[in-house]
Scaffold this active site. Structure first.
Site, PDB file in Angstrom:
ATOM      1  N   LYS A  79       0.942  -1.207   0.238  1.00 39.49           N
ATOM      2  CA  LYS A  79       0.115   0.055  -0.098  1.00 39.49           C
ATOM      3  C   LYS A  79       0.977   1.473  -0.108  1.00 39.49           C
ATOM      4  O   LYS A  79       1.836   1.298   0.601  1.00 39.49           O
ATOM      5  CB  LYS A  79      -0.960  -0.196   1.441  1.00 39.49           C
ATOM      6  CG  LYS A  79      -2.123   1.099   1.166  1.00 39.49           C
ATOM      7  CD  LYS A  79      -2.764   0.947   2.457  1.00 39.49           C
ATOM      8  CE  LYS A  79      -3.915   1.878   2.645  1.00 39.49           C
ATOM      9  NZ  LYS A  79      -4.932   1.683   3.815  1.00 39.49           N
ATOM     10  N   SER A 154      -9.869   1.596   2.857  1.00 37.85           N
ATOM     11  CA  SER A 154      -9.064   2.300   1.856  1.00 37.85           C
ATOM     12  C   SER A 154      -7.860   1.518   1.245  1.00 37.85           C
ATOM     13  O   SER A 154      -7.406   2.167   0.223  1.00 37.85           O
ATOM     14  CB  SER A 154      -8.193   3.458   2.774  1.00 37.85           C
ATOM     15  OG  SER A 154      -7.444   2.847   3.707  1.00 37.85           O
ATOM     16  N   SER A 178      -9.982  -0.645   6.892  1.00 39.16           N
ATOM     17  CA  SER A 178      -9.368  -0.632   5.552  1.00 39.16           C
ATOM     18  C   SER A 178      -8.625  -1.909   5.016  1.00 39.16           C
ATOM     19  O   SER A 178      -8.399  -1.866   3.923  1.00 39.16           O
ATOM     20  CB  SER A 178      -8.531   0.340   5.810  1.00 39.16           C
ATOM     21  OG  SER A 178      -9.103   1.603   5.620  1.00 39.16           O
TER      22      SER A 178
END
Lengths: 503, 94
Positions: A79, A154, A178
Site C-alpha cells: 500500500k 482504503s 481498511s
C-alpha cells in the site's frame, strides 16, 4: 499446474527447489500487471528495476546454496502509505506526488530481509480516508469482479492486486476496516492484527491510536505467512508491544471443536439480506465443525462509528499538520510563510482529507472538546470493556465483514454519512485494539454480477493463532467453491501467460 | 450546531475554496449532529481511552544510532539552502 493458479505455498517450494526462479515468478506477475492493470488501476507505481534486482539477488543466493529467507522470491504489493526506500510514497495524495522515500518501513525491511520482492505500490483512498479507493488522487481502482464497482478501501489497490492475480500477497493498513472491507469486496483474506503487534514505523500516520499494518492473501495460510514475517517488537515504534512473532503458519492445523463463538446482534444491524443468508450458512458450517455458536449483545458497539469519527479526525488533524510544504511534498508558490502553508495544503490535499482535518480541528477546540472528543474517548472505553467481558465467555466473535457487497463506483461518494455508517461492523475492532480476520464466505448475485462477501472473525488481543486457525479450518470446509469462482473471474479479466512447470 | 468553516480552516492552515464553504459546512454539521448520539450514553466516571496496547511508551534510550541520510532527506525537500530547509521569510500571523 500453471503459475497464475498456484498456491503461494507451492510457489515458495518451487522457488526453493530450483524448479522455477524468483526472476521467472516476478516476470509472470509483471506480465499480469501489464495485461490487467490498465483495467483495474490497482497500482500507483510498479517497481520493475528494483524488483528485478532483488529477484536476481534471491536467485544468486539460491544458486550458491544459501537460504534467502522464508519468503524467498515471493512478490509482495505494498500500500502506498508504507515507505519503501527508493520508491514513491504518495499515500494517495498529490501533496506527496513527487516524494521518494529515503528509508524502508520496519515491515518492509523485515519482508526484504526474508527474501520477499516488493513489486509495486498500491492505490488507496487519500491518506487512508475512505472506504472505496475513490478519494485517491491517482484515479479510482476498479473491483476485478465487476469493473463498474469499487474494490472497497482504503486498501482497495492491495486487495484488487491480489484478487486479480497481479501479486500473490500484499500489505495494507487498517484504521477502521481498511483491510477487512476490501478483502471482503474482493473475495480474499485480510488480517487486521492486534494493535501493537506490527510496527508502524515508516507508515504514514492517519490516526495513531487506531492504525495497524496487516497482510492480504488468497488464503488464511498466506496471511499467516506474511504476518509471521512482519510481526514483533520494534524499538522504532514506542506503541509496539514487547512480543516476538509467532510461527502462525505452524499453528493453523488443529481442532476447532468446542470453540465458543459469539454473534453480536449490533453487528448485524443494516446487513443486506443476501449477505445475512451467507452469514447464517457459514454459522451452520461452524456448528457442524463443532464450534458452539451463540447470539450475544454488545450494546456500545452501536456507537462505534460516531466515536470513531471524533477520535480518528482529531488524530488526523494533528498527524497531517506535517504536510505543510516545508520539509517534503508539494509547495505552492507564496510570498509569505502563512500563505505557503495554507496554499500548499489547500492545493495539495483532497476534499475528503480537508473535511476530516476540519472536523478534527473543530472537535478539539476548547469549547467543543468535552462534548465530542472526550465523550468519544470515554465511549471507546465502554467498547473496549464490552469486548473484554465478551471474551470471558467466547473465544471468538463473528460477523459479516461488511454489511453489503461492493457497491457501484460513484454511488456513495456524494453521500458520506452512508459511507461512514457502513463501517459500523469493522470500526469497533480498531477502537478496542483487538485482532480480526476477513475471509470469503460466499457469493451474492447482484445486478448480473457474482460478487464475494466476507466473514469477520474477531479474536482476543494477540490471539491471532486462534483466529487464523478457525479461519483456516473453515476455509477447508467452504473454500473450494470460492477458489473456483476466483479462477473464473481471473480468466474473464484477461489473458494469463501459460507457465507450465515440469513435474 | 453551526460551524464557522472559514475560521476552522484558518486554524488548520488550509486555503478552502470559497465556493465549497457552504457545502463543506453543511456536511460537517450533519456529521456533528450524528455525533451528538454519543451524548445518549452515560459515561459518568468512565475514564477516557487515548492509547491502546502493551507498547512501552517509554522514551528511547539516549544513545547514538544510525539516523536517516541527511542528503537523501534534503533531496526530498521543496527548497533548501546551505543544508537548511528554505521557506518564505515573513509570517503575517492569523
Amino acid at each position: 499446474m500453471e503459475l497464475w493458479d498456484m498456491p503461494v505455498k507451492d510457489i515458495l517450494e518451487h522457488i526453493s527447489s530450483g524448479e522455477i526462479s524468483a526472476t521467472e515468478v516476478l516476470e509472470h506477475y509483471l506480465h499480469a500487471i501489464r495485461e490487467k492493470d490498465s483495467q483495474v488501476n490497482a497500482l500507483i507505481e510498479v517497481l520493475e528495476p528494483m524488483a528485478r534486482m532483488d529477484a536476481s539477488r534471491v536467485d544468486a543466493l539460491l544458486r550458491e546454496g544459501q537460504s534467502p529467507g522464508a519468503l524467498a522470491g515471493l512478490p509482495v504489493a505494498v500500500k502506498d502509505n508504507i515507505c519503501v526506500k527508493g520508491a514513491g510514497c504518495t499515500s494517495g495524495s498529490k501533496i506527496m506526488e513527487n516524494w521518494v522515500s529515503p528509508y524502508d518501513a520496519t515491515a518492509i525491511k523485515r519482508l526484504r530481509d526474508r527474501g520477499a520482492i516488493i513489486i509495486g505500490k498500491t492505490n488507496m483512498d487519500e491518506f487512508a480516508m475512505g472506504s472505496s479507493t475513490e478519494t485517491s488522487a491517482f484515479g479510482i481502482t476498479k473491483n476485478p469482479w465487476d469493473l463498474t464497482r469499487v474494490p472497497g478501501g482504503s486498501s482497495g489497490g492491495s486487495a484488487a492486486a491480489v484478487a486479480s492475480g497481479m501479486a500473490p500477497l500484499a500489505l495494507g493498513t487498517d484504521t477502521g476496516g481498511s483491510i477487512r472491507q476490501p478483502a471482503s469486496f474482493n473475495g480474499i483474506c485480510g488480517l487486521k492484527p492486534t494493535y501493537g503487534l506490527v510496527s508502524r514505523y515508516g507508515v504514514t500516520a492517519y490516526a495513531s491510536s487506531l492504525d495497524t499494518v496487516g497482510p492480504f492473501g488468497e488464503t488464511v495460510w498466506d496471511c499467516a505467512l506474511l504476518l509471521e514475517a512482519i510481526a514483533g517488537h520494534d524499538p522504532m515504534d514506542a506503541t509496539c508491544a514487547l512480543r516476538e512473532a509467532v510461527a502462525y503458519t505452524k499453528r493453523l492445523d488443529g481442532s476447532v471443536e468446542g470453540l465458543r463463538v459469539g454473534v453480536p446482534r449490533e453487528l448485524l444491524h443494516g446487513v443486506a439480506a443476501p449477505v445475512k443468508a451467507q452469514f447464517h450458512n457459514t454459522l451452520s458450517a461452524m456448528e457442524n465443525m463443532g464450534m458452539i455458536v451463540e447470539e450475544t449483545g454488545l450494546p456500545s458497539l452501536a456507537y462505534g462509528v460516531e466515536a470513531y469519527y471524533a477520535i480518528a479526525s482529531a488524530e488526523a488533524s494533528s498527524n497531517l499538520a506535517r504536510f505543510d510544504g516545508v520539509r517534503f511534498g508539494r509547495r505552492a508558490a507564496a510570498d509569505t510563510l502563512d500563505e505557503m502553508y495554507t496554499r500548499s495544503r489547500g492545493e495539495g490535499l483532497g476534499r475528503e482529507v480537508i473535511k476530516r482535518i476540519l472536523l478534527g480541528t473543530f472537535v478539539l477546540e476548547p469549547g467543543n472538546k468535552d462534548r465530542y472528543f472526550m465523550q468519544a474517548a470515554r465511549v471507546r472505553t465502554l467498547i473496549k470493556r464490552e469486548f473484554e467481558k465478551a471474551f470471558e465467555n467466547f473465544d471468538l466473535i463473528v460477523s459479516p465483514a461488511s454489511p453489503d457487497v461492493a457497491f457501484k463506483i460513484g454511488d456513495r461518494i456524494r453521500d458520506p454519512l452512508t459511507m461512514y455508517l457502513a463501517d459500523l461492523i469493522t470500526i469497533p475492532v480498531n477502537m478496542a485494539g483487538v485482532c480480526a480476520l476477513s475471509m470469503p464466505m460466499g457469493f451474492v448475485d447482484c445486478g448480473g454480477s457474482t460478487l464475494p462477501c466476507g466473514l469477520q472473525i474477531i479474536g482476543k488481543p494477540f490471539d491471532e493463532p486462534t483466529v487464523l486457525r478457525a479461519g483456516h479450518c473453515l476455509e477447508q470446509e467452504i473454500g473450494a467453491g470460492i477458489r473456483e469462482e476466483m479462477r473464473n473471474m481471473r480468466r474473464k479479466l484477461g489473458p494469463v501467460r501459460e507457465c507450465e512447470l515440469v513435474d | 450546531m453551526r460551524i464557522d468553516v472559514r475560521r476552522i480552516a484558518q486554524i488548520a492552515r488550509i486555503d478552502l475554496d470559497p465556493q465549497d464553504e457552504e457545502a463543506m459546512a453543511r456536511e460537517l454539521e450533519l456529521i456533528l449532529a450524528r455525533m451528538d448520539k454519543l451524548l445518549e450514553l452515560d459515561v459518568e466516571g468512565v475514564p477516557p481511552t487515548f492509547a491502546l496496547g502493551e507498547g512501552t511508551l517509554e522514551p528511547a534510550e539516549d544513545l547514538p544510532h544510525e539516523s536517516l541520510c541527511r542528503e537523501l532527506v534534503m533531496e526530498c525537500a521543496p527548497s533548501v539552502h546551505d543544508g537548511y530547509f528554505k521557506v518564505p521569510r515573513e509570517s503575517q500571523g492569523v
